[in-house]
Design a protein around this motif. Structure first.
Motif, short mmCIF file in Angstrom:
data_model
loop_
_atom_site.label_atom_id
_atom_site.label_comp_id
_atom_site.label_asym_id
_atom_site.label_seq_id
_atom_site.Cartn_x
_atom_site.Cartn_y
_atom_site.Cartn_z
N VAL A 323 -10.18 -1.13 7.17
CA VAL A 323 -9.20 -0.12 6.77
C VAL A 323 -7.80 -0.69 6.92
O VAL A 323 -7.48 -1.33 7.93
N THR A 350 -3.55 5.07 3.18
CA THR A 350 -4.64 4.33 3.80
C THR A 350 -5.63 3.91 2.74
O THR A 350 -5.91 4.67 1.80
N ARG A 352 -9.46 1.61 2.12
CA ARG A 352 -10.58 0.82 2.62
C ARG A 352 -10.76 -0.39 1.71
O ARG A 352 -10.72 -0.26 0.49
#
Length: 373
Positions: A323, A350, A352
């Protein structure tokens, strides 16, 4: 409607792009392939300011072309957002004039303004002859103008007025007195860019209330459960004589094999720098403070031109997934996956990522997720 000058050498000029919400001046060094990709992003329904910047930034911070980008944020208040880089300049005209230049900046400069009555974009040239209109599309030029600017276009020769009565002509946008721009901001800005297309929520339809009859819940008798009786103790088995062919431990249940911590499978490799295991979150920046990130590994990276923010980005493992989280950096981080596809991470977002992804923080600082050597 925007206006642009005809360049002497169209092949060596930049790319000017105008849509209903965006105006972009892209330097000639960008090339036609990047210009086509940016145009596709600008014309995508509900495209955002960050989407256009992501396509430009996908070439890498070290290879960014000169550009000036303007987005219509709100037609009612004549509010715009701008980003400028390299030799490009943007002047916003109105009650207060704002100028933006990207000279000496490794990434780009951003800004915003309201009550804008005129916009000028340039690539270091001042050619303002034979200004032609552009409503929507792409042309080769080094300058763009809209509305009331300090450099009005050359007016066409006046046409003699006949004696026959005719309705008074509507004044052209270029002939309006700059002192009256506040009164025409909403009309002219909306006409040039077009209203911002935002999805409208569907009207809520009230459902009729239906009174349900009260139904008495039936009593369910609980079955009687007999109390468990203690099982008789098993007799111990006689000892087993082991011979040479007996496999030791075969009569015992095999103990589960503990998996290695996921953090040991990946390391964060910095260039320039070293390797850091992901057993703790890692905070990268020009001068991050440990007190603001308890429990994290603090790694300071060099940034002579200050393209990397003091506290820039955090990387960590979350349930086995890699992440990346922006920490309010000024210029964001380019995230390039193993396939080469890139995006811009900024504004606290954010994402991944998969092993092999590369983070470009600026100033030549690269970070990648790899297996430990």
């Amino acid at each position: 409607m925007f206006r642009y000058p005809t360049p002497d050498d169209a092949r060596g000029a930049g790319f000017a792009m105008v849509t209903d919400r965006f105006a972009l001046l892209l330097g000639p060094g960008a090339g036609e392939a990047l210009a086509a990709a940016v145009w596709e992003a600008m014309t995508t329904p509900d495209a955002a300011f960050e989407d256009v910047l992501s396509v430009i930034a996908a070439v890498g911070i070290g290879a960014l072309p000169d550009f000036g980008l303007v987005e219509l944020v709100d037609a009612g208040s004549s509010a715009v957002s701008v980003a400028v880089r390299g030799a490009a300049t943007i002047d916003l005209h109105g009650p207060q004039r704002s100028s933006y230049a990207g000279t000496g900046v490794g990434t780009w400069v951003e800004g915003s303004a309201q009550h804008v009555a005129g916009i000028s974009l340039g690539l270091g040239t001042d050619a303002r002859i034979s200004l032609l209109p552009i409503g929507r599309g792409v042309v080769r030029t080094d300058a763009l103008e809209w509305g009331m600017t300090s450099h009005p276009p050359v007016a066409a020769p006046a046409t003699p007025v006949t004696a026959s009565p005719s309705p008074a002509p509507v004044p052209a946008l270029e002939d309006i007195d700059p002192l009256e721009t506040v009164a025409v901001d909403r009309r002219t800005l909306t006409a040039s860019f077009g209203p911002r297309r935002t999805p409208q929520p569907e009207p809520e339809v009230a459902e009729p209330e239906i009174e349900e009859p009260e139904v008495a819940e039936p009593e369910i008798a609980k079955p009687e459960v007999a109390e468990p009786q203690p099982e008789p103790l098993a007799r111990p088995e006689p000892p087993v004589e082991l011979d040479d062919s007996t496999v030791l431990g075969s009569r015992r249940a095999s103990a589960p094999v503990a998996e290695a911590p996921v953090a040991h499978r990946y390391v964060l490799r910095l260039e320039p720098g070293g390797e850091y295991p992901l057993d703790h979150p890692i905070v990268l920046g020009r001068a991050p403070r440990a007190a603001q990130h308890p429990g994290a590994r603090i790694v300071a990276v060099p940034s002579p031109r200050k393209e990397v923010s003091g506290t820039h980005v955090e990387v960590r493992l979350d349930e086995g997934m890699l992440v990346v989280r922006d920490l309010g950096s000024t210029n964001g981080t380019i995230v390039r996956d193993a396939s080469g596809e890139a995006g811009l991470l900024r504004s606290g977002a954010t994402s991944r990522v998969s092993p092999g992804a590369v983070l470009d923080l600026g100033d030549g600082v690269l970070a990648s997720f790899e297996s430990p050597s």
